[in-house]
Design an enzyme around this catalytic site. Structure first.
Site, PDB file in Angstrom:
ATOM      1  N   CYS A  62       2.883 -52.866  31.755  1.00  0.00           N
ATOM      2  CA  CYS A  62       2.604 -54.081  32.783  1.00  0.00           C
ATOM      3  C   CYS A  62       1.113 -54.554  32.011  1.00  0.00           C
ATOM      4  O   CYS A  62       1.187 -55.874  32.725  1.00  0.00           O
ATOM      5  CB  CYS A  62       2.651 -53.646  34.567  1.00  0.00           C
ATOM      6  SG  CYS A  62       1.416 -52.846  35.251  1.00  0.00           S
ATOM      7  N   CYS A  67      -2.423 -50.742  31.553  1.00  0.00           N
ATOM      8  CA  CYS A  67      -1.002 -50.250  31.457  1.00  0.00           C
ATOM      9  C   CYS A  67      -0.224 -49.953  30.098  1.00  0.00           C
ATOM     10  O   CYS A  67       0.371 -51.320  29.771  1.00  0.00           O
ATOM     11  CB  CYS A  67      -0.575 -50.761  33.138  1.00  0.00           C
ATOM     12  SG  CYS A  67       1.600 -49.889  33.133  1.00  0.00           S
ATOM     13  N   ARG A  83      21.756 -30.931  51.549  1.00  0.00           N
ATOM     14  CA  ARG A  83      20.267 -31.969  52.032  1.00  0.00           C
ATOM     15  C   ARG A  83      21.466 -33.226  51.190  1.00  0.00           C
ATOM     16  O   ARG A  83      21.841 -34.237  52.341  1.00  0.00           O
ATOM     17  CB  ARG A  83      19.640 -32.153  50.681  1.00  0.00           C
ATOM     18  CG  ARG A  83      20.358 -31.816  49.545  1.00  0.00           C
ATOM     19  CD  ARG A  83      19.329 -31.579  48.916  1.00  0.00           C
ATOM     20  NE  ARG A  83      19.212 -31.595  47.573  1.00  0.00           N
ATOM     21  CZ  ARG A  83      20.498 -30.384  46.270  1.00  0.00           C
ATOM     22  NH1 ARG A  83      20.456 -28.961  47.481  1.00  0.00           N
ATOM     23  NH2 ARG A  83      20.265 -30.227  45.549  1.00  0.00           N
ATOM     24  N   ASP A 132      26.361 -42.390  39.772  1.00  0.00           N
ATOM     25  CA  ASP A 132      25.689 -40.798  39.607  1.00  0.00           C
ATOM     26  C   ASP A 132      26.957 -39.998  38.664  1.00  0.00           C
ATOM     27  O   ASP A 132      27.482 -40.642  38.701  1.00  0.00           O
ATOM     28  CB  ASP A 132      25.751 -39.662  41.013  1.00  0.00           C
ATOM     29  CG  ASP A 132      25.162 -39.117  40.602  1.00  0.00           C
ATOM     30  OD1 ASP A 132      24.364 -38.353  41.582  1.00  0.00           O
ATOM     31  OD2 ASP A 132      25.105 -37.765  39.905  1.00  0.00           O
ATOM     32  N   CYS A 187      13.638 -29.944  41.954  1.00  0.00           N
ATOM     33  CA  CYS A 187      14.471 -29.301  42.789  1.00  0.00           C
ATOM     34  C   CYS A 187      14.983 -28.226  42.593  1.00  0.00           C
ATOM     35  O   CYS A 187      14.945 -26.871  43.920  1.00  0.00           O
ATOM     36  CB  CYS A 187      15.011 -29.979  43.954  1.00  0.00           C
ATOM     37  SG  CYS A 187      13.850 -31.521  44.739  1.00  0.00           S
ATOM     38  N   CYS A 235       2.878 -50.947  38.117  1.00  0.00           N
ATOM     39  CA  CYS A 235       4.642 -50.382  37.878  1.00  0.00           C
ATOM     40  C   CYS A 235       3.903 -48.810  38.402  1.00  0.00           C
ATOM     41  O   CYS A 235       3.127 -48.458  38.650  1.00  0.00           O
ATOM     42  CB  CYS A 235       4.630 -51.129  36.943  1.00  0.00           C
ATOM     43  SG  CYS A 235       3.932 -50.097  35.580  1.00  0.00           S
ATOM     44  N   CYS A 264       1.924 -47.380  36.118  1.00  0.00           N
ATOM     45  CA  CYS A 264       0.426 -47.631  37.068  1.00  0.00           C
ATOM     46  C   CYS A 264      -0.415 -46.301  37.198  1.00  0.00           C
ATOM     47  O   CYS A 264      -1.170 -45.530  37.097  1.00  0.00           O
ATOM     48  CB  CYS A 264      -0.127 -49.037  37.480  1.00  0.00           C
ATOM     49  SG  CYS A 264       0.605 -50.062  36.932  1.00  0.00           S
ATOM     50  N   LEU A 290      25.469 -29.335  49.060  1.00  0.00           N
ATOM     51  CA  LEU A 290      26.167 -29.842  50.429  1.00  0.00           C
ATOM     52  C   LEU A 290      24.457 -29.573  51.857  1.00  0.00           C
ATOM     53  O   LEU A 290      24.712 -29.917  53.137  1.00  0.00           O
ATOM     54  CB  LEU A 290      27.301 -28.700  51.041  1.00  0.00           C
ATOM     55  CG  LEU A 290      27.964 -29.739  50.319  1.00  0.00           C
ATOM     56  CD1 LEU A 290      29.671 -28.573  50.923  1.00  0.00           C
ATOM     57  CD2 LEU A 290      28.469 -31.047  50.269  1.00  0.00           C
TER      58      LEU A 290
HETATM   59 ZN    ZN Z   1       1.968 -50.737  34.745  1.00  0.00          ZN
END
Ligand code: ZN
Length: 275
Positions: free
Chosen positions: A253, A250, A75, A64, A193, A176, A179, A73
């Site tokens: 993948c 996809c 959450r 981070d 949020c 993945c 997908c 704070l």
């Molecule tokens: Zn995929």
């Protein structure tokens, strides 16, 4: 069978694990040997870091680049009022280390990008997505597929959470992240949020469910939330799971997928430069 040499104090600390047939001393040794990367030291990353440390996961990396703010704070329970202004990774490492000084906590104070993600996740066995933006979410999903790392993913908004485990590197039938969501939504379409709000406890449950999937994955027990999406409607108090299928078309993948590196994230050249 290789048994970890548990000290008396470790036997006492982990006794409720060791009592479980599915864990035992052997499982506790697997937890001690595991390396888990938690991306985002916020609402999801807080319970993740705390429960993984409490469980005795040997190395926990925290990623981070933010500092603790007062509005976190409600959450982000790994942080405290006293630690406002401190780097979130240092604050979360302090909280997790206070629970269990026997695990290694590695603070990576950086913003994930195409240049650093590969090197970072290569040092860990399992990656957890606890981020709050689509750019990082897609970067992490692509990197986990390309570097063959399981991705334990969760997202929360308002009163709802979604969770899944992606292991597309194992090949079909494992889907993945792309997908499920082929491309990031146009900017502004899905609120964050910070824009739409979130009930604090919802992030706590979602992060704890993530921690549970990580522990199952390390221990090799139960049925993973793989090839399934868990959707929790907290207001309705309803959990449901939907089947996730691999998309043969996809971009990541699929057999003819076009994403073969992280150049779409603006850093292919960087990604190949040795650190
Ligand atoms: Zn995929």
């Amino acid at each position: 069978m290789q048994e970890m040499q548990l000290t008396d104090s470790e036997i006492e600390r982990y006794s409720r694990h060791i009592l479980l047939d599915e864990v035992g001393g052997t499982g506790q040794a697997k937890l001690a040997a595991a390396r888990v990367l938690v991306v985002g030291a916020g609402g999801l990353g807080s319970p993740l870091a705390l429960y993984l440390a409490a469980a005795g996961v040997g190395r926990i990396g925290l990623v981070d680049d933010d500092v603790v703010e007062l509005s976190n704070l409600q959450r982000q329970v790994a942080h405290t009022t006293q630690r406002i202004g401190q780097p979130k990774v240092a604050s979360a490492a302090e909280a997790a280390g206070a629970i269990n000084p026997g695990v290694q906590l590695v603070a990576h104070r950086l913003r994930l990008d195409a240049g650093n993600v590969g090197g970072l996740i290569s040092g860990y066995d399992i990656v957890c997505d606890g981020t709050d933006n689509f750019a990082t979410r897609f970067l992490l999903a692509d990197a986990c597929h390309l570097h063959a790392r399981p991705l334990v993913s969760a997202a929360v908004l308002r009163f709802e959470a979604q969770l899944s485990v992606f292991r597309s590197h194992l090949g079909p039938p494992h889907p993945c992240y792309r997908c499920l969501y082929p491309e990031p939504p146009p900017p502004g379409l899905v609120p964050s949020c910070a824009e739409a709000g979130v009930l604090g406890a919802v992030t706590g449950v979602a992060g704890t469910l993530q921690a549970t999937e990580v522990l199952k994955l390390i221990l090799g027990i139960g049925e993973l939330l793989d090839q399934r999406l868990l959707i929790w409607d907290a207001l309705g108090a309803r959990f449901r799971t939907v089947r996730l299928a691999r998309d043969p078309h996809c971009l990541l993948c699929g057999e003819h997928g076009t994403i073969r590196d992280l150049s779409a994230h603006g850093g292919a050249a960087l990604a190949r430069t040795p650190a």
